[in-house]
Motif scaffolding. Structure first.
Motif, short mmCIF file in Angstrom:
data_model
loop_
_atom_site.label_atom_id
_atom_site.label_comp_id
_atom_site.label_asym_id
_atom_site.label_seq_id
_atom_site.Cartn_x
_atom_site.Cartn_y
_atom_site.Cartn_z
N PHE A 264 2.06 6.37 18.87
CA PHE A 264 1.87 7.16 17.65
C PHE A 264 2.47 6.44 16.45
O PHE A 264 1.83 6.32 15.39
N PHE A 265 3.69 5.96 16.57
CA PHE A 265 4.33 5.28 15.45
C PHE A 265 3.62 3.97 15.11
O PHE A 265 3.53 3.60 13.94
N VAL A 266 3.12 3.28 16.12
CA VAL A 266 2.35 2.06 15.87
C VAL A 266 1.13 2.37 15.01
O VAL A 266 0.80 1.64 14.06
N GLU A 267 0.45 3.47 15.33
CA GLU A 267 -0.73 3.86 14.55
C GLU A 267 -0.34 4.36 13.16
O GLU A 267 -0.92 3.96 12.14
N GLN A 268 0.65 5.24 13.10
CA GLN A 268 1.03 5.85 11.83
C GLN A 268 1.49 4.80 10.82
O GLN A 268 1.10 4.83 9.64
N LEU A 269 2.30 3.85 11.26
CA LEU A 269 2.87 2.85 10.36
C LEU A 269 2.06 1.55 10.34
O LEU A 269 2.49 0.58 9.73
N THR A 270 0.90 1.55 11.02
CA THR A 270 0.02 0.37 11.16
C THR A 270 0.78 -0.84 11.67
O THR A 270 0.53 -1.98 11.26
N LEU A 271 1.70 -0.62 12.60
CA LEU A 271 2.50 -1.73 13.12
C LEU A 271 1.67 -2.70 13.95
O LEU A 271 2.10 -3.83 14.21
N TYR A 272 0.47 -2.30 14.37
CA TYR A 272 -0.41 -3.21 15.10
C TYR A 272 -0.83 -4.39 14.23
O TYR A 272 -1.19 -5.46 14.74
N LYS A 273 -0.79 -4.23 12.93
CA LYS A 273 -1.15 -5.32 12.03
C LYS A 273 -0.13 -6.45 12.03
O LYS A 273 -0.41 -7.55 11.57
N LEU A 274 1.05 -6.20 12.55
CA LEU A 274 2.08 -7.23 12.60
C LEU A 274 1.73 -8.35 13.56
O LEU A 274 2.30 -9.44 13.47
N ASP A 275 0.80 -8.11 14.49
CA ASP A 275 0.39 -9.17 15.40
C ASP A 275 -0.28 -10.31 14.65
O ASP A 275 -0.25 -11.46 15.10
N ALA A 276 -0.92 -10.01 13.54
CA ALA A 276 -1.63 -11.03 12.76
C ALA A 276 -0.91 -11.33 11.45
O ALA A 276 -1.53 -11.81 10.49
N LEU A 277 0.39 -11.07 11.38
CA LEU A 277 1.15 -11.27 10.15
C LEU A 277 1.17 -12.74 9.74
O LEU A 277 1.45 -13.61 10.56
N THR A 278 0.87 -13.01 8.48
CA THR A 278 0.93 -14.37 7.95
C THR A 278 1.60 -14.34 6.59
O THR A 278 1.39 -13.42 5.80
N LYS A 279 2.42 -15.33 6.33
CA LYS A 279 3.04 -15.54 5.02
C LYS A 279 2.96 -17.02 4.69
O LYS A 279 2.80 -17.87 5.58
N ASP A 280 3.07 -17.36 3.42
CA ASP A 280 3.00 -18.75 3.00
C ASP A 280 4.28 -19.47 3.45
O ASP A 280 5.36 -19.20 2.92
N PRO A 281 4.17 -20.40 4.40
CA PRO A 281 5.39 -21.06 4.91
C PRO A 281 6.04 -21.99 3.89
O PRO A 281 7.22 -22.34 4.04
N THR A 282 5.29 -22.38 2.87
CA THR A 282 5.90 -23.23 1.85
C THR A 282 6.83 -22.43 0.94
O THR A 282 7.71 -23.00 0.29
N LEU A 283 6.63 -21.12 0.88
CA LEU A 283 7.48 -20.26 0.07
C LEU A 283 8.55 -19.57 0.90
O LEU A 283 9.64 -19.26 0.39
N PHE A 287 9.85 -17.71 7.71
CA PHE A 287 8.73 -17.06 8.40
C PHE A 287 8.37 -17.82 9.66
O PHE A 287 8.32 -19.06 9.67
N ASN A 288 8.10 -17.11 10.73
CA ASN A 288 7.63 -17.69 11.98
C ASN A 288 6.75 -16.69 12.69
O ASN A 288 6.69 -15.51 12.31
N THR A 289 6.07 -17.11 13.72
CA THR A 289 5.10 -16.25 14.41
C THR A 289 5.76 -15.10 15.15
O THR A 289 5.10 -14.13 15.51
N GLU A 290 7.08 -15.21 15.39
CA GLU A 290 7.78 -14.12 16.08
C GLU A 290 8.21 -13.01 15.14
O GLU A 290 8.63 -11.94 15.59
N LEU A 291 8.11 -13.23 13.81
CA LEU A 291 8.61 -12.23 12.87
C LEU A 291 7.90 -10.90 13.01
O LEU A 291 8.54 -9.84 13.01
N GLY A 292 6.58 -10.91 13.14
CA GLY A 292 5.84 -9.66 13.28
C GLY A 292 6.25 -8.85 14.49
O GLY A 292 6.65 -7.68 14.38
N PRO A 293 6.19 -9.43 15.70
CA PRO A 293 6.63 -8.69 16.89
C PRO A 293 8.10 -8.27 16.83
O PRO A 293 8.45 -7.17 17.27
N ASP A 294 8.96 -9.14 16.30
CA ASP A 294 10.38 -8.78 16.18
C ASP A 294 10.55 -7.57 15.27
O ASP A 294 11.29 -6.63 15.58
N ALA A 295 9.88 -7.60 14.12
CA ALA A 295 10.01 -6.52 13.15
C ALA A 295 9.49 -5.20 13.73
O ALA A 295 10.09 -4.13 13.52
N ARG A 296 8.39 -5.26 14.47
CA ARG A 296 7.86 -4.05 15.10
C ARG A 296 8.85 -3.47 16.10
O ARG A 296 9.06 -2.25 16.15
#
Length: 543
Positions: A264-283, A287-296
Motif C-alpha cells: 500500500f505504501f509503495v503505491e501511495q507514495l509511488t515508491l516503485y518509481k525508485l527502481d528507475a531513479l536517475t540523476k545527473d552523475p556529473t552534478l 548518486f548510485n544505482t543503489e540509492l533508489g532501493p535504499d531510500a525506499r
C-alpha cells in the motif's frame, strides 16, 4: 507437439471458462451497520479487477512456493486515483498481455511440477499411469479452489482436468500432462481477475462469503485466501460480524499483513518509481544505482515500524527523528554508519537537520528533477498525496518551466517569485511552490545544503495559514493539518475497494475518519474498521 497442444488446449479452456453466474452461497445476509446512527451509503461501482504485478507475484509464491519464478507479464500496471490497485479495476489485458499470460502460466506450471518437493505437495495422489482421471481431478479441485478463491463447479473441474488427461495421453507422462491443467487454471480469467461483483438488485446487492474472503485477503495480505479463510467462507462465517472480524484479526495478526501494507505504501507514495531513479552523475557524485532501493527501504521500514511494532499515532511519521539507515544512506545524510552492513534503527541527531517522511531521500528524490530540486513537485506531493487535495493540471499552451538562475535570481525562491508574475501560472503554483520551498535545504538527491548557487536559502513559508520556518516545521504543519488523517483513511479505502470514492460514500468514510481519531490515529484498528464498514462489505452496481 507440446507447444501445439498448449495453444489448442489452453485457448479452448480460456474461451469457455467463466463463472457459473450463480451465487456460491445462497441467501447470505451480509451483516452491516443498520443502527440509526449508521451513515447513509450507496456503495461505489464494482468491476472485475485485474491483478497488479505485485499481487500476481505474491499469489504465485503462495500457491507454488518461493522457488518458482513468475515471468514478466506484457502489460504494465496503471495508476488511477493515486493507486495501482484502483487502476487495476479499470484496465484489462492487451493481446500482447494475453500472450504473456499464456507463456507465464506454462512456465510456472513446469517449474512447480519439476520440483520434487513442490510436486508432492501439489499432487498428494499417486497417478496410476499416464492418465489418471481421479488423480488429475483431485489436483484441479484443490488447487483451483485456492487459485480461483472459490470452489470450482463440477463442469469447471471436468473441463480443466480433461486438458491434463489429453496432454498426458499425448505426451506419455501424467505430470507433463498435468502441467497443462495447472497452466489452464492460471490462464483463466477467474485467476487473472478478481471476480468480486456481488449479487442481488438495487440497494440490496451484497458480496457472497467467497467474494468477501477474496476482498479481505487481498486487502490485508495482497494475495489469495488461504485454506482457513476459504473454509470460513464455505461455512458462512464471513456473513456474520463475529466471523468476519475473527478472520480479519487473524489475517492482520499474521506477518503477511506487513507485506500488504508495505505494498500500500509503495503505491501511495509511488515508491516503485525508485527502481528507475536517475540523476545527473556529473552534478551529484553521490548518486548510485543503489540509492533508489535504499531510500525506499528507509521509508518502508519507518512506516511499518510505526504501524505494527509501535502501533502508535501514524501522524508522527512526519515528525519523528527515528529512522532506518544503512552505510550508504548514512553517508548521504552526513552521519556515521550505524552498522557495517544492512539497515539499523537510528535516532537522528539535531545536526542531521532531518525529521520525518518529508526529509527522507525517497520523497526528496522522487519529487525532484534529474538535475535540480523542484518546489512544484514537492508542493504537489504534499497537497495531493498527503492531504488528498485536488490540483488542476496546467493549460496545454502554458510554459510551466522555471526561469534559469541569473545575477538577480540565484535561489529557487527568487526564480519562482519571477515565475509567479505570470498570471497563467500563479493560480496553481501559488498553492504548490511556497510549500515545496520549505524543502529547499535538500537538493535533488536529498543532501542537506544551506546555499543554492552561492546564495543563502530561505525555507520559510506557510501551509494553509500555518507558518513554518523550514522543512522540519513543514512536517509538523502537515502532521497537524486537518486533512492529513482523513486523507490516510480515504486512500486506504480506495486501496481496499478498488475505486475512487463517490459522494454517496462520503459519510461512511467520514465515520471511519472519526474512528481513526478516537483510536489515537492508529492504523491497525483502522484496517479492521474498514473491513467491518459498509464501504467494504456492500456491493455497488457492476460497471
Amino acid at each position: 507437439m507440446r507447444s501445439r497442444l498448449a495453444y489448442l488446449g489452453l485457448a479452448a479452456v480460456c474461451l469457455s471458462c467463466t463463472s457459473s453466474g450463480e451465487p456460491l452461497v445462497a441467501d447470505v445476509a451480509v451483516a452491516i451497520d443498520t443502527s440509526p446512527a449508521a451513515p447513509a451509503l450507496t456503495p461505489g461501482p464494482v468491476s472485475m479487477r485485474r491483478r497488479t504485478r505485485a499481487q500476481y507475484l505474491r499469489v504465485v509464491r503462495d500457491l507454488f512456493g518461493e522457488k518458482v519464478v513468475a515471468p514478466e507479464l506484457g502489460d504494465p500496471d496503471v495508476s488511477q486515483g493515486g493507486l495501482l490497485s484502483v487502476g487495476a479495476a479499470d484496465t484489462t489485458y492487451s493481446a500482447r498481455g494475453v500472450s504473456s499470460i499464456e507463456s507465464a502460466a506454462l512456465s510456472i506450471a513446469q517449474q512447480a511440477l519439476a520440483d520434487a518437493a513442490e510436486r508432492a505437495r501439489l499432487v498428494p495422489c499417486s497417478p496410476a499411469g499416464d492418465v489418471d482421471a481421479a488423480c488429475s481431478r483431485s489436483v484441479v479441485k484443490r488447487l483451483g479452489r485456492l487459485a480461483w478463491r472459490r470452489p470450482l463447479t463440477d463442469e469447471e473441474i471436468e473441463r480443466i482436468a480433461k486438458v491434463a488427461d489429453q496432454a498426458g495421453e499425448v505426451l506419455g507422462d501424467f505430470f507433463l500432462g498435468l502441467e497443462y491443467g495447472v497452466a489452464a487454471l492460471l490462464q483463466s480469467p477467474n485467476f487473472m481477475f478478481r471476480v468480486e461483483l456481488g449479487h442481488g438488485d438495487g440497494d440490496d446487492r451484497r458480496f457472497d462469503d467467497f467474494e468477501l474472503a477474496s476482498r479481505l485477503s487481498f486487502f490485508l495480505w495482497n494475495s489469495t485466501p488461504d485454506e482457513a479463510l476459504l473454509d470460513a467462507a464455505a461455512g458462512g462465517a464471513l456473513s456474520t460480524d463475529d466471523g468476519l472480524l475473527a478472520e480479519a484479526t487473524r489475517l492482520l495478526d499474521s506477518p503477511r499483513s506487513r507485506e500488504s501494507l508495505r505494498n500500500f505504501f509503495v503505491e501511495q507514495l509511488t515508491l516503485y518509481k525508485l527502481d528507475a531513479l536517475t540523476k545527473d552523475p556529473t552534478l551529484f557524485e553521490q548518486f548510485n544505482t543503489e540509492l533508489g532501493p535504499d531510500a525506499r527501504e528507509e521509508t518502508l521500514s519507518l512506516l511499518l515500524h510505526t504501524v505494527f511494532d509501535q502501533d502508535s499515532d501514524f501522524r508522527d511519521v512526519l515528525t519523528t527523528t527515528q529512522t532506518y539507515l544503512n552505510p550508504r544512506l548514512a553517508a548521504l545524510y552526513g552521519l556515521p554508519a550505524p552498522a557495517p552492513t544492512g539497515f539499523r534503527p537510528v535516532q537522528l541527531p539535531p545536526e542531521a537537520n532531518r525529521a520525518g517522511l518529508l526529509t527522507h531521500a525517497s520523497v526528496l528524490n522522487l519529487q525532484s528533477h534529474q538535475t535540480s530540486s523542484s518546489a512544484t513537485r514537492r508542493g504537489k506531493f504534499v497537497r495531493t498525496v498527503l492531504l488528498c487535495q485536488t490540483i488542476q493540471p496546467p493549460p496545454v499552451d502554458v510554459d510551466t518551466s522555471i526561469p534559469e538562475p541569473s545575477g538577480t535570481t540565484l535561489t529557487l525562491r527568487d526564480r519562482v517569485k519571477e515565475h509567479l508574475t505570470n498570471t497563467n501560472c500563479a493560480g496553481c503554483h501559488s498553492a504548490l511552490d511556497p510549500i515545496g520551498l520549505g524543502l529547499e535545504n535538500y537538493d535533488a538527491i536529498g543532501r542537506w545544503r544551506t546555499r543554492d548557487n552561492g546564495a543563502l536559502i530561505d525555507p520559510s513559508g506557510t501551509l494553509d495559514g500555518v507558518p513554518f520556518s523550514d522543512g522540519l516545521g513543514l512536517g509538523q504543519a502537515v502532521r497537524d493539518h486537518a486533512d492529513f488523517a482523513p486523507c490516510v483513511v480515504q486512500t486506504l479505502v480506495r486501496y481496499a475497494t478498488g475505486h475512487v470514492e463517490l459522494a454517496s460514500e462520503a459519510a461512511g468514510i467520514a465515520a471511519l475518519a472519526n474512528r481513526f481519531q478516537e483510536l489515537g490515529y492508529r492504523v491497525r484498528p483502522l484496517l479492521l474498521d474498514i473491513v467491518m464498514s459498509p464501504v467494504f462489505r456492500r456491493a455497488g452496481e457492476p460497471r
